[in-house]
Design a protein around this motif. Structure first.
Motif, short mmCIF file in Angstrom:
data_model
loop_
_atom_site.label_atom_id
_atom_site.label_comp_id
_atom_site.label_asym_id
_atom_site.label_seq_id
_atom_site.Cartn_x
_atom_site.Cartn_y
_atom_site.Cartn_z
N PHE A 57 -6.06 -1.28 -9.36
CA PHE A 57 -5.26 -1.45 -7.31
C PHE A 57 -4.12 -1.81 -7.49
CE2 PHE A 57 -5.20 -5.49 -9.81
CZ PHE A 57 -4.58 -6.25 -9.67
N TYR A 58 -3.92 -1.63 -6.07
CA TYR A 58 -2.98 -1.82 -5.29
C TYR A 58 -2.51 -2.63 -4.13
CZ TYR A 58 -3.40 3.11 -7.70
OH TYR A 58 -3.77 3.92 -8.76
N PRO A 59 -1.91 -3.11 -4.19
CA PRO A 59 -1.55 -4.21 -2.80
C PRO A 59 -1.75 -3.81 -1.38
CG PRO A 59 0.34 -4.42 -4.62
CD PRO A 59 -0.81 -3.23 -5.29
N VAL A 60 -2.35 -4.05 -0.65
CA VAL A 60 -2.18 -3.71 0.28
C VAL A 60 -1.06 -5.19 1.46
CG1 VAL A 60 -2.89 -2.97 3.11
CG2 VAL A 60 -3.92 -2.96 0.71
N VAL A 61 0.68 -4.75 1.71
CA VAL A 61 1.01 -5.33 2.20
C VAL A 61 1.58 -5.67 3.60
CG1 VAL A 61 2.86 -6.68 1.52
CG2 VAL A 61 2.03 -6.70 -0.58
N HIS A 62 0.90 -6.12 4.38
CA HIS A 62 1.56 -5.97 5.62
C HIS A 62 0.54 -5.09 6.17
CE1 HIS A 62 5.92 -7.82 4.91
NE2 HIS A 62 4.69 -8.72 5.12
N GLY A 63 -0.42 -5.18 5.67
CA GLY A 63 -1.13 -3.33 6.39
C GLY A 63 -1.57 -2.33 5.48
N ILE A 64 -0.28 -2.18 4.27
CA ILE A 64 0.73 -0.81 4.00
C ILE A 64 -0.21 -0.99 2.47
CG2 ILE A 64 2.71 0.41 3.60
CD1 ILE A 64 3.51 -0.70 5.67
N PRO A 65 -0.96 0.48 2.16
CA PRO A 65 -1.13 0.13 0.46
C PRO A 65 0.46 0.52 -0.21
CG PRO A 65 -1.99 1.85 1.65
CD PRO A 65 -1.36 1.03 2.77
N ARG A 66 0.71 -0.06 -0.93
CA ARG A 66 1.55 -0.06 -1.78
C ARG A 66 1.66 1.37 -3.75
NH1 ARG A 66 5.96 -2.38 1.38
NH2 ARG A 66 4.76 -3.66 3.39
N PHE A 67 1.65 1.83 -3.52
CA PHE A 67 1.50 2.73 -5.21
C PHE A 67 2.66 2.65 -5.95
CE2 PHE A 67 -1.44 3.48 -1.70
CZ PHE A 67 -2.40 3.75 -2.15
#
Ligand SMILES: C[S@@+](CC[C@H](N)C(=O)[O-])C[C@H]1O[C@@H](n2cnc3c(N)ncnc32)[C@H](O)[C@@H]1O
Length: 310
Positions: free
Chosen positions: A17-27
């Motif tokens: 899984f990849y976090p979504v921070v401030h609405g932006i997925p972080r890869f």
């Protein structure tokens, strides 16, 4: 296909899984070599955006470099790599009705997200590296990567990564710092970089701010005296490529920001045009243009290529 699960994206196959921070997925990890750009673009988030500078510099540069037609772009799948604060994302979104997929390795994606909030439904942002672009291969009709490749650790691997994501028949446009001759690296920037890139970023910025007035004055004086070639001995960005029409405050801010942009990044690898053209050829592309793209404020070294085989 990734599923959105609250504040993360989940790959149902691998369970990763990849976090979504401030609405932006972080890869990618937040902590990576492009951190100086995150610092820079979140601080100078508006400086180079056409809508804030009151110029059409980014728009002129984008269309001169790419040679694209905005009405065609509206129908294509388009990827931007290394968007920074989103000056070219803004141009694309304002002048077309298309959807833009855009990545950057640094937290600059947050600045882009804020700057282009009005286009949110047409801007798909992700924080990711050019080496791990979170899209399938052969996905895009058009790929652009402006102001980025010289700042990546391997120029050719980066070109290969862009080609991989382009459809056969699709077009890629890149620009980069050129090697013009033996003297390219005989420049105060390249003498200082081994030290300056290791300084804490706020400290480097402070040093630049403290010295910017005399550097501006000296640069302008040397140009006025028609000995502009001597400006390479002043560790300031080349002011001759700035758009006309900036007021003195804007010109100073651009100078501070661009000087920081020259002295702080981890990598700065200028290239010969013919070498970059060969990289595209080796990747199965036909190079349709390799040279200088000119626009009112200056010119950029550009390669355009069409992917011919997978
Ligand atoms: C000089 S800035 C240019 C930003 C924007 N294209 C512009 O011209 O205003 C270079 C950008 O490349 C990004 N970058 C550097 N290495 C990268 C990588 N491996 N993958 C994706 N982006 C990268 C940086 O984070 C930075 O925002």
């Amino acid at each position: 296909m990734l599923n959105r699960d609250g504040e993360k994206l989940v790959d149902p196959q691998s369970g990763e899984f990849y976090p979504v921070v401030h609405g932006i997925p972080r890869f990618c990890d937040a902590d990576n070599y492009s951190e100086s750009f995150g610092f820079q673009w979140n601080l100078f988030n508006k400086t180079q955006l056409d809508v804030y500078s009151g110029t059409d510099h980014s728009e002129q540069r984008f269309y001169s470099e790419t040679g694209w037609d905005p009405s065609d772009l509206s129908h294509y799948s388009v990827l931007e790599v290394g968007s920074g604060a989103g000056r070219f994302s803004e141009v694309f979104l304002r002048t077309t009705t298309g959807v833009l997929h855009s990545i950057d390795y640094s937290s600059a994606v947050d600045a882009n997200h804020t700057n282009n909030a009005v286009y949110r439904d047409r801007l798909q942002l992700a924080q990711a590296s050019i080496y791990e672009i979170p899209y399938l291969d052969n996905s895009f009709d058009r790929v652009f990567c402006l102001g980025v490749l010289q700042h990546t650790p391997s120029f050719e691997d980066s070109v290969t990564a862009l080609i991989a994501k382009t459809k056969v028949g699709g077009e890629i446009v890149v620009d980069f710092y050129p090697i013009n001759g033996w003297y390219t690296k005989f420049h105060s920037k390249y003498f200082l970089r081994p030290f300056s890139k290791r300084l804490p970023k706020p400290f480097l910025l402070r040093l630049i701010r403290l010295n910017i007035s005399w550097m501006l004055l000296l640069f302008d004086t040397l140009c006025f005296l028609r000995v502009g070639f001597l400006t390479r001995f002043i560790p300031i960005t080349d002011l001759r490529g700035f758009p006309k029409g900036l007021n003195s405050y804007q010109r100073r801010e651009w100078a501070v920001m661009d000087t920081f942009d020259g002295l702080s990044p981890e990598f700065d690898n200028p290239q010969r045009v013919k070498d970059v053209a060969r990289m595209f050829n080796r990747g199965g592309c036909e190079v349709t243009f390799a040279g200088l793209a000119t626009y009112p404020a200056g010119c950029s070294t550009v390669v355009r290529a069409i992917k011919r085989s997978s």
